[in-house]
Motif scaffolding. Structure first.
Motif, PDB file in Angstrom:
ATOM      1  N   ARG A 123       0.834  -1.195   0.000  1.00 47.52           N
ATOM      2  CA  ARG A 123       0.000   0.000   0.000  1.00 47.52           C
ATOM      3  C   ARG A 123       0.875   1.253   0.000  1.00 47.52           C
TER       4      ARG A 123
ATOM      5  N   THR B 248       0.831   5.214   0.421  1.00 48.01           N
ATOM      6  CA  THR B 248      -0.016   6.205   1.095  1.00 48.01           C
ATOM      7  C   THR B 248       0.542   7.597   0.863  1.00 48.01           C
ATOM      8  N   ARG B 249      -0.342   8.535   0.565  1.00 48.24           N
ATOM      9  CA  ARG B 249       0.049   9.929   0.360  1.00 48.24           C
ATOM     10  C   ARG B 249       0.396  10.563   1.712  1.00 48.24           C
ATOM     11  N   THR B 250       1.544  11.265   1.747  1.00 50.34           N
ATOM     12  CA  THR B 250       1.973  11.890   2.996  1.00 50.34           C
ATOM     13  C   THR B 250       2.006  13.420   2.921  1.00 50.34           C
TER      14      THR B 250
ATOM     15  N   THR C 140       0.815  17.357   1.229  1.00 52.29           N
ATOM     16  CA  THR C 140      -0.439  18.109   1.088  1.00 52.29           C
ATOM     17  C   THR C 140      -0.935  18.131  -0.347  1.00 52.29           C
TER      18      THR C 140
ATOM     19  N   ARG D 260      -2.704  17.034  -3.486  1.00 54.28           N
ATOM     20  CA  ARG D 260      -3.814  16.100  -3.696  1.00 54.28           C
ATOM     21  C   ARG D 260      -3.931  15.655  -5.143  1.00 54.28           C
TER      22      ARG D 260
ATOM     23  N   LEU E  11      -2.028   6.664  -8.560  1.00 54.25           N
ATOM     24  CA  LEU E  11      -2.757   7.054  -7.351  1.00 54.25           C
ATOM     25  C   LEU E  11      -3.650   8.227  -7.729  1.00 54.25           C
TER      26      LEU E  11
ATOM     27  N   ASP F 163      -6.952  13.154  -5.031  1.00 58.13           N
ATOM     28  CA  ASP F 163      -7.783  13.190  -3.821  1.00 58.13           C
ATOM     29  C   ASP F 163      -7.883  11.829  -3.117  1.00 58.13           C
ATOM     30  N   GLU F 164      -7.294  10.776  -3.683  1.00 55.63           N
ATOM     31  CA  GLU F 164      -7.254   9.492  -2.976  1.00 55.63           C
ATOM     32  C   GLU F 164      -6.035   9.485  -2.060  1.00 55.63           C
ATOM     33  N   THR F 165      -6.167   8.819  -0.907  1.00 57.48           N
ATOM     34  CA  THR F 165      -5.070   8.830   0.064  1.00 57.48           C
ATOM     35  C   THR F 165      -4.110   7.658  -0.112  1.00 57.48           C
ATOM     36  N   SER F 166      -4.560   6.560  -0.724  1.00 58.18           N
ATOM     37  CA  SER F 166      -3.680   5.399  -0.862  1.00 58.18           C
ATOM     38  C   SER F 166      -4.122   4.540  -2.028  1.00 58.18           C
TER      39      SER F 166
END
Length: 269
Positions: A88, A90-92, A94, A96, A128, A131-134
């Motif tokens: 996975r 994951t966006r860390t 800011t 988007r 990715l 606006d999706e986080t992962s």
């Protein structure tokens, strides 16, 4: 149910001694004392024991012989399969916006007792979304190889080419091995699969388990993933025997490449 394993030689110690006694009676009639106390019979029993040990070893058929017999039957070993894991990302930050995860990205597993970390690699690009986080990506413990040139086709049947990166491992991807033969641009047959690479067109050929029943125009090949060997169809000798009705010269089981082969996209450990 497993097949019974026959003994190549089922004679034992007593069988060998009895056989030796009969031979002595036939070839050496002057030898009349065949009791166990006779020095000659002591030697016979010694050699019978040694022969029994040799027969035991003979019946323990080594693995090399099994492999050789299977090769004669056209049976090949199962190729290794690359380990895989769903990782996975994951966006860390800011930001988007959409983030592209390219093919060939490497991720190392945490080190354990082994000082060499296990490295997994992406075999297909992933996105990715904004606006999706992962996003979850399937990664493999392998070494992707893109567009390896196996050789140049001669148009002759029975060509054998070998990949530099072997074994050609299986992965969880639907297409982990593609072999293409270069064709002039715009000449790909209707409905045939093809790919463009480096400004050239390659028609995708299909792997098969056997050339039996294929037509002379079938674009197929055999592959031994363990050794990285690619085999194209041989030809059948149809020349008649003496006095028979002529039937022609030779006939190919399937098509043979007559141009550059491939590129090949493989996943090889």
């Amino acid at each position: 149910m497993t097949l019974p394993v026959p003994h190549l030689d089922d004679r034992g110690f007593l069988d060998l001694v009895t056989e030796a006694r009969e031979r002595i009676r036939q070839s050496c009639p002057a030898w009349t004392d065949l009791s166990a106390h006779d020095p000659g019979m002591a030697l016979v029993e010694t050699f019978a024991h040694l022969t029994e040990v040799m027969i035991y070893r003979l019946n323990q058929l080594p693995e090399k012989a099994y492999v050789s017999f299977l090769n004669l039957l056209g049976v090949t070993r199962h190729a290794p399969t690359a380990a895989w894991a769903d990782v996975r990302f994951t966006r860390t930050g800011t930001d988007r916006g959409a983030v592209r995860i390219p093919a060939g990205l490497r991720v190392a597993a945490a080190r354990g007792a082994d000082p060499r970390p296990v490295v997994f690699v992406t075999t297909e690009p992933t996105l990715l979304p904004a606006d999706e986080t992962s996003v979850t990506v399937r990664m493999h413990h392998c070494e992707p190889v893109e567009a390896e040139l196996l050789g140049v086709g001669t148009g002759q049947p029975g060509q054998v080419l070998r990949a530099t990166h072997a074994p050609l491992t299986h992965t969880a991807e639907a297409l982990d091995l593609l072999l293409g033969v270069e064709v002039p641009a715009g000449t790909v047959e209707l409905g045939a699969a093809a790919r463009e690479y480096d400004g050239r067109t390659f028609e995708i050929w299909q792997p098969v388990d056997s050339f039996a029943g294929l037509g002379p125009q079938a674009k197929a090949y055999l592959v031994d993933r363990c050794s990285g060997t690619v085999i194209f169809a041989p030809a059948l000798d149809l020349r008649p025997a003496a006095g028979a009705t002529p039937r022609g010269e030779v006939a190919a089981d399937a098509a043979a490449p007559a141009s550059t082969v491939p590129p090949v996209t493989v996943a090889a450990v």
